[in-house]
Design an enzyme around this catalytic site. Structure first.
Site, short mmCIF file in Angstrom:
data_model
loop_
_atom_site.label_atom_id
_atom_site.label_comp_id
_atom_site.label_asym_id
_atom_site.label_seq_id
_atom_site.Cartn_x
_atom_site.Cartn_y
_atom_site.Cartn_z
CB CYS A 65 -14.04 61.83 43.11
SG CYS A 65 -13.78 62.93 43.45
O1 LIG Z 1 -12.70 63.85 40.45
C1 LIG Z 1 -13.75 63.57 40.08
C2 LIG Z 1 -14.26 64.78 40.68
O2 LIG Z 1 -13.88 65.20 41.14
C3 LIG Z 1 -14.71 62.84 39.25
O3 LIG Z 1 -13.85 61.32 39.80
C4 LIG Z 1 -13.76 63.33 37.84
O4 LIG Z 1 -14.75 64.39 37.48
C5 LIG Z 1 -15.02 61.59 36.71
O5 LIG Z 1 -15.82 61.76 36.86
P1 LIG Z 1 -16.44 61.89 35.31
O6 LIG Z 1 -16.13 60.30 35.29
O7 LIG Z 1 -18.48 61.89 35.46
O8 LIG Z 1 -16.03 62.72 33.92
#
Ligand SMILES: O=C(CO)[C@H](O)[C@H](O)COP(=O)(O)O
Length: 146
Positions: A65
């Site tokens: 992520c």
């Molecule tokens: O690092 C992360 C979680 O730990 C996610 O990738 C980050 O929060 C981005 O998510 P979104 O695209 O839903 O905002």
């Protein structure tokens, strides 16, 4: 090895990860944003990739992520999974060696393609320690699952 790979974002480094694993002779099973139609929520796709490891349908997983934190937290909720967030080769080596980590968690933000290669080189070169203290620590992790 058969390696499940998840990412909540379809980033170039995640695509490079799939290609790099396949170049090394591994079979990859994509999840999240890497698989059309799959749920790309980081908690959901990280869990799905980690469950393959727990079920024995994958040997290892790589969960990604943006920060790597959510992916590692989600994977570590799956019994039998030892996920390690690695930002450098030394950490990846230690995660395999001392923690017997079976899931590699990566930050899409921090992991450049050259760094990814270093991390994967270290991850796949290292083997779990057979030292009694290390094994006792890993066994203790299993007992923490209840
Ligand atoms: O690092 C992360 C979680 O730990 C996610 O990738 C980050 O929060 C981005 O998510 P979104 O695209 O839903 O905002």
């Amino acid at each position: 090895m058969r390696i499940s790979v998840s990412s909540d974002m379809d980033e170039p480094v995640a695509r490079h990860l799939l290609a790099e694993l396949e170049r090394r002779g591994h079979e990859t099973v994509p999840y999240g944003a890497l698989r059309p139609g799959d749920d790309p929520q980081w908690a959901v796709c990280s869990e799905a990739a980690a469950r393959e490891v727990a079920a024995g349908t994958a040997d290892q997983a790589v969960v990604c992520c943006w920060t790597g934190t959510g992916a590692s937290i989600a994977a570590n909720k799956v019994p039998g999974v030892r996920a390690a967030l690695c930002t450098d080769a030394y950490t990846a080596d230690g995660a395999r060696r001392w923690n017997d980590a079976n899931v590699l968690a990566l930050s899409l933000r921090l992991t450049s393609e050259p760094l990814l290669k270093e991390i994967l080189d270290a991850w796949f070169a290292a083997e779990a320690s057979e030292d009694a203290e290390d094994r006792a620590n890993v066994a203790h992790l299993g007992r923490l699952e209840g």
